[in-house]
Scaffold this motif. Structure first.
Motif, PDB file in Angstrom:
ATOM      1  N   ALA A  38     -13.406  -3.384  -6.684  1.00  0.00           N
ATOM      2  CA  ALA A  38     -13.828  -3.575  -7.492  1.00  0.00           C
ATOM      3  C   ALA A  38     -12.963  -4.207  -8.510  1.00  0.00           C
ATOM      4  O   ALA A  38     -13.726  -4.875  -9.185  1.00  0.00           O
ATOM      5  CB  ALA A  38     -13.104  -2.067  -8.029  1.00  0.00           C
ATOM      6  N   VAL A  39     -11.618  -4.882  -8.204  1.00  0.00           N
ATOM      7  CA  VAL A  39     -10.673  -5.462  -9.103  1.00  0.00           C
ATOM      8  C   VAL A  39     -11.144  -7.027  -8.943  1.00  0.00           C
ATOM      9  O   VAL A  39     -12.286  -7.648 -10.205  1.00  0.00           O
ATOM     10  CB  VAL A  39      -9.666  -6.036  -8.483  1.00  0.00           C
ATOM     11  CG1 VAL A  39      -9.046  -6.951  -8.678  1.00  0.00           C
ATOM     12  CG2 VAL A  39      -8.798  -4.563  -8.802  1.00  0.00           C
ATOM     13  N   GLU A  64     -11.713  -1.402  -1.098  1.00  0.00           N
ATOM     14  CA  GLU A  64     -12.485  -0.989  -1.540  1.00  0.00           C
ATOM     15  C   GLU A  64     -12.182  -1.120  -3.115  1.00  0.00           C
ATOM     16  O   GLU A  64     -12.488  -1.709  -4.255  1.00  0.00           O
ATOM     17  CB  GLU A  64     -12.896   0.865  -1.872  1.00  0.00           C
ATOM     18  CG  GLU A  64     -14.145   1.159  -0.771  1.00  0.00           C
ATOM     19  CD  GLU A  64     -14.277   2.539  -0.338  1.00  0.00           C
ATOM     20  OE1 GLU A  64     -13.362   3.351  -1.249  1.00  0.00           O
ATOM     21  OE2 GLU A  64     -15.273   3.104   0.176  1.00  0.00           O
ATOM     22  N   THR A  65     -10.798  -0.869  -3.372  1.00  0.00           N
ATOM     23  CA  THR A  65     -10.161  -1.122  -4.211  1.00  0.00           C
ATOM     24  C   THR A  65     -10.655  -2.971  -5.486  1.00  0.00           C
ATOM     25  O   THR A  65     -10.323  -3.015  -5.937  1.00  0.00           O
ATOM     26  CB  THR A  65      -7.300  -0.654  -4.642  1.00  0.00           C
ATOM     27  OG1 THR A  65      -8.857   0.559  -4.282  1.00  0.00           O
ATOM     28  CG2 THR A  65      -7.543  -0.753  -5.855  1.00  0.00           C
ATOM     29  N   LEU A  66      -9.310  -3.699  -3.664  1.00  0.00           N
ATOM     30  CA  LEU A  66      -9.884  -5.170  -3.953  1.00  0.00           C
ATOM     31  C   LEU A  66     -11.121  -5.354  -4.142  1.00  0.00           C
ATOM     32  O   LEU A  66     -11.343  -6.332  -5.378  1.00  0.00           O
ATOM     33  CB  LEU A  66      -9.380  -5.536  -2.703  1.00  0.00           C
ATOM     34  CG  LEU A  66      -7.874  -5.522  -2.752  1.00  0.00           C
ATOM     35  CD1 LEU A  66      -8.143  -6.155  -0.617  1.00  0.00           C
ATOM     36  CD2 LEU A  66      -7.435  -6.371  -3.655  1.00  0.00           C
ATOM     37  N   TYR A 118      -4.996  -7.434   3.648  1.00  0.00           N
ATOM     38  CA  TYR A 118      -4.432  -6.005   3.849  1.00  0.00           C
ATOM     39  C   TYR A 118      -4.533  -6.101   5.341  1.00  0.00           C
ATOM     40  O   TYR A 118      -5.132  -6.677   6.407  1.00  0.00           O
ATOM     41  CB  TYR A 118      -5.833  -5.027   3.521  1.00  0.00           C
ATOM     42  CG  TYR A 118      -6.813  -5.023   4.475  1.00  0.00           C
ATOM     43  CD1 TYR A 118      -6.883  -4.578   6.068  1.00  0.00           C
ATOM     44  CD2 TYR A 118      -8.048  -5.722   4.715  1.00  0.00           C
ATOM     45  CE1 TYR A 118      -8.378  -4.438   6.876  1.00  0.00           C
ATOM     46  CE2 TYR A 118      -9.529  -5.789   4.672  1.00  0.00           C
ATOM     47  CZ  TYR A 118      -9.096  -5.252   6.138  1.00  0.00           C
ATOM     48  OH  TYR A 118     -10.329  -4.980   6.759  1.00  0.00           O
ATOM     49  N   ARG A 136     -10.157   1.981   1.986  1.00  0.00           N
ATOM     50  CA  ARG A 136      -9.547   2.031   0.247  1.00  0.00           C
ATOM     51  C   ARG A 136      -9.139   0.872  -0.238  1.00  0.00           C
ATOM     52  O   ARG A 136      -8.939   0.609  -1.566  1.00  0.00           O
ATOM     53  CB  ARG A 136      -8.611   3.803  -0.119  1.00  0.00           C
ATOM     54  CG  ARG A 136      -9.091   4.795   0.089  1.00  0.00           C
ATOM     55  CD  ARG A 136      -8.214   5.912  -0.366  1.00  0.00           C
ATOM     56  NE  ARG A 136      -7.207   5.461   0.734  1.00  0.00           N
ATOM     57  CZ  ARG A 136      -6.769   6.866   1.597  1.00  0.00           C
ATOM     58  NH1 ARG A 136      -7.766   7.747   1.831  1.00  0.00           N
ATOM     59  NH2 ARG A 136      -6.108   7.453   2.093  1.00  0.00           N
ATOM     60  N   SER A 137      -7.770   0.115   0.326  1.00  0.00           N
ATOM     61  CA  SER A 137      -7.797  -0.934   0.163  1.00  0.00           C
ATOM     62  C   SER A 137      -9.477  -1.774  -0.078  1.00  0.00           C
ATOM     63  O   SER A 137      -9.322  -2.612  -1.575  1.00  0.00           O
ATOM     64  CB  SER A 137      -6.664  -1.466   1.228  1.00  0.00           C
ATOM     65  OG  SER A 137      -5.817   0.000   0.981  1.00  0.00           O
ATOM     66  N   TYR A 148      -6.436   4.094   4.784  1.00  0.00           N
ATOM     67  CA  TYR A 148      -6.184   3.222   3.839  1.00  0.00           C
ATOM     68  C   TYR A 148      -6.518   1.564   4.153  1.00  0.00           C
ATOM     69  O   TYR A 148      -6.743   0.834   3.020  1.00  0.00           O
ATOM     70  CB  TYR A 148      -4.261   2.965   4.949  1.00  0.00           C
ATOM     71  CG  TYR A 148      -3.582   4.390   5.036  1.00  0.00           C
ATOM     72  CD1 TYR A 148      -3.376   4.956   3.107  1.00  0.00           C
ATOM     73  CD2 TYR A 148      -2.711   4.587   6.379  1.00  0.00           C
ATOM     74  CE1 TYR A 148      -3.170   5.494   3.635  1.00  0.00           C
ATOM     75  CE2 TYR A 148      -2.142   6.234   6.098  1.00  0.00           C
ATOM     76  CZ  TYR A 148      -1.934   6.507   4.886  1.00  0.00           C
ATOM     77  OH  TYR A 148      -0.927   7.630   4.523  1.00  0.00           O
ATOM     78  N   SER A 162     -17.259   0.003 -10.204  1.00  0.00           N
ATOM     79  CA  SER A 162     -15.477   0.378 -10.920  1.00  0.00           C
ATOM     80  C   SER A 162     -15.548   2.087 -11.640  1.00  0.00           C
ATOM     81  O   SER A 162     -17.019   2.845 -11.897  1.00  0.00           O
ATOM     82  CB  SER A 162     -14.792  -0.257 -11.206  1.00  0.00           C
ATOM     83  OG  SER A 162     -15.888  -1.565 -12.379  1.00  0.00           O
ATOM     84  N   ASP A 208       0.966   5.302  -0.064  1.00  0.00           N
ATOM     85  CA  ASP A 208       0.857   6.910  -0.517  1.00  0.00           C
ATOM     86  C   ASP A 208       1.841   7.691  -0.104  1.00  0.00           C
ATOM     87  O   ASP A 208       3.095   7.562   0.377  1.00  0.00           O
ATOM     88  CB  ASP A 208       0.030   6.815   0.954  1.00  0.00           C
ATOM     89  CG  ASP A 208      -0.420   8.526   1.043  1.00  0.00           C
ATOM     90  OD1 ASP A 208      -0.064   9.427   0.459  1.00  0.00           O
ATOM     91  OD2 ASP A 208      -1.278   8.811   2.411  1.00  0.00           O
ATOM     92  N   MET A 232       0.727  -1.159  -0.310  1.00  0.00           N
ATOM     93  CA  MET A 232      -0.077   0.338   0.388  1.00  0.00           C
ATOM     94  C   MET A 232       1.027   1.454  -0.011  1.00  0.00           C
ATOM     95  O   MET A 232       2.072   1.707   0.398  1.00  0.00           O
ATOM     96  CB  MET A 232      -0.948   0.245   1.367  1.00  0.00           C
ATOM     97  CG  MET A 232      -2.188  -0.992   1.868  1.00  0.00           C
ATOM     98  SD  MET A 232      -2.976  -0.252   2.843  1.00  0.00           S
ATOM     99  CE  MET A 232      -3.427  -1.693   2.963  1.00  0.00           C
TER     100      MET A 232
END
Length: 127
Positions: free
Chosen positions: A69-70, A65-67, A48, A62-63, A59, A127, A22, A20
């Motif tokens: 979306a993937v 949410e990203t995972l 995470y 956000r992680s 953090y 996404s 920033d 991760m």
């Protein structure tokens, strides 16, 4: 552990945990990713970990949410799993706020007792 996994199963490489980052912080703030490629049932497990000194800054959210979306964009993924220690109140609250539901428990040799949570990949944020 993950380097050995890649040697055994090279197809997991695009899925495994990453740093991760920033741009405002000079060192990585944690790790996030999947434990491997989707299994035969279309399940991927996320993971995470945020540096303890950098927690409570969004953090993990956000992680996650990203995972999600993937997972939502990948045609082979139908279910996303997260395993959380029963005493990790913050992570339990985070995953349940994204629709994960408790489906059981397991014993992990490294982490001890874990609660299993799952959510449909189609329930992931757009996404």
């Amino acid at each position: 552990m993950r380097s050995e996994q890649i040697r055994r199963t090279p197809t997991d490489l695009p899925w495994i945990t990453r740093l991760m980052i920033d741009p405002q912080v000079t060192t990585p703030v944690g790790l996030a990713g999947f434990h491997g490629a989707p299994d035969e049932a279309g399940m991927v497990e996320i993971g995470y970990r945020v540096d303890p000194e950098l927690r409570r800054r969004g953090y993990a959210r956000r992680s996650l949410e990203t995972l999600l979306a993937v997972a939502q964009r990948h045609p082979d993924v139908s279910t996303v799993r997260a395993t959380v220690s029963p005493d990790n109140v913050a992570s339990r609250a985070l995953v349940t706020s994204y629709g994960f539901v408790e489906t059981g428990e397991q014993w992990d040799e490294e982490d001890g007792l874990e609660t299993i949570y799952e959510v449909s990949a189609s329930a992931a944020p757009p996404s």
